[in-house]
Scaffold this motif. Structure first.
Motif: not given
Length: 375
Positions: A161-162, A165, A168-169, A189-190
């Motif tokens: 998850r890290t 994220h 994504d950021a 979401t990918h």
């Protein structure tokens, strides 16, 4: 390499038009023949021609103009993109090497760069190495990252998850290979490119049910990827559909090289074992044989993946073949589409698998080697 006559029709159209563009027969600014003309020229369907032209667009060779057609684009270094490969289990999980080979062999990859990354300092763990590569790709501002989330470590979910994220950021597109970032049955979401793992578990369980097995176990290691959870769900669904018994003593998360764990599994008296993957099946087979049991006489054994060594085991393994090179090619096409159309809805791209029947399941292949059944 596949012979030209064995290539998919759309790729033959793609290759022919690409040769015309690169040779200069079709020059910058030239209009491609219409799709109707290409249909007649190649003797194929509108869908096939449309896919070939779309792939030429994704490769940066042509541009489509609304109401006018497709035109050859000017070529320049600015068209080339760099994509990072973030595959912490490369070298440990055998499916990823041919997936990467499929990416590099894709015609769409020829003008672009695939980066393997390099670590400037020693990392103590697989999780730390993955984090370092993620930061490196963000600093290099790559155009996208292909990510195969970590497995077989206790902190995998948090690390996965890290990484997702962080990318994504940074605004870097992410395409997942084989598995989701989040635990099953969550989706995330990918984009994901792989196979339908729930269906794979169902298919292999159904196969041994067809062969007459009544008490079927499921074997996997702990802290495995979300794909394993999905395969277990398919296993349970098949048993439910067939009204076959299932109990806590038939689902085993174990070290397949640990004899005592395998002894406990065999004490539950399964007549067949569906393994989460070939890696587990190969090691479990050796342990079962060392304990004095016979495969398939005492217990039928099946896997999923069809790794290179599956046919070379003491008892050749029945398994479900993943089209790994095709997964790589599909992932690259999806990445280019994601880069050019970032607002496209998130999607799963699931490729067809093939049942490969060998001796370990107790069936008799129709011919030497293996029987293959597409599914």
């Amino acid at each position: 390499m596949p012979r030209p006559e064995n290539l998919p029709k759309y790729q033959r159209v793609f290759d022919a038009l690409q040769r015309d563009i690169r040779s200069g027969r079709l020059k910058t600014g030239d209009r491609l023949p219409s799709e109707a003309e290409l249909e007649r020229l190649f003797g194929t369907s509108r869908i096939t021609v449309g896919r070939a032209v779309r792939d030429l667009q994704l490769a940066g060779l042509v541009e489509r103009r609304a109401g006018s057609g497709s035109y050859v684009k000017p070529r320049g270094r600015s068209d080339a993109l760099s994509f990072g490969l973030l595959i912490p289990d490369l070298g440990e999980t055998e499916i990823f090497e041919p997936i990467c080979q499929g990416m590099m062999a894709s015609p769409l990859a020829r003008q672009h760069a695939l980066l393997w990354g390099g670590l400037t300092s020693a990392a103590a763990s697989k999780e730390e190495r993955a984090g370092q590569l993620c930061r490196q790709y963000i600093e290099r501002r790559v155009s996208g990252v292909f990510f195969a989330p970590l497995e077989l470590c206790a902190g995998k979910d948090a690390v996965n998850r890290t990484i997702a994220h962080a990318l994504d950021a940074a605004g870097i597109p992410l395409v997942l290979l084989d598995r989701t970032v989040v635990p099953y049955p969550q989706r995330g979401t990918h984009d994901l490119v792989g196979i339908d793992n729930r269906r794979a578990g169902y298919r292999m369980t159904e196969h041994v049910l067809h062969l007459g097995a009544h008490r079927i176990a499921f074997a996997a290691v702990s802290n495995a990827a979300a794909t394993v959870e999905a395969r277990e769900a398919g296993y349970r669904e098949a048993l439910y559909t067939w009204r076959s018994p299932i109990g806590a003593d038939l689902v085993h998360r174990l070290d397949p090289t640990d004899r005592e764990s395998v002894r406990t599994l065999m004490a539950s008296r399964p007549d067949a074992i569906v393994c989460a993957n070939d890696w587990t099946a190969a090691r479990l087979m050796h342990s079962i044989l060392q304990l004095g049991y016979a495969v398939p006489e005492d217990v039928r054994l099946v896997g999923i993946d069809d790794l290179e060594y599956a046919s070379l085991l003491p008892v050749p393994l029945t398994t479900l073949r993943q089209p790994t090179r095709e997964i790589g090619a599909a992932a690259f096409a999806d990445m280019l589409d994601r880069v050019t159309r970032p607002d496209t809805p998130v999607r799963d791209i699931l490729l067809q698998t093939e049942l490969v029947v060998r001796r370990s399941c107790g069936a008799s292949p129709a011919a030497p080697g293996a029987t293959r059944i597409q599914h």
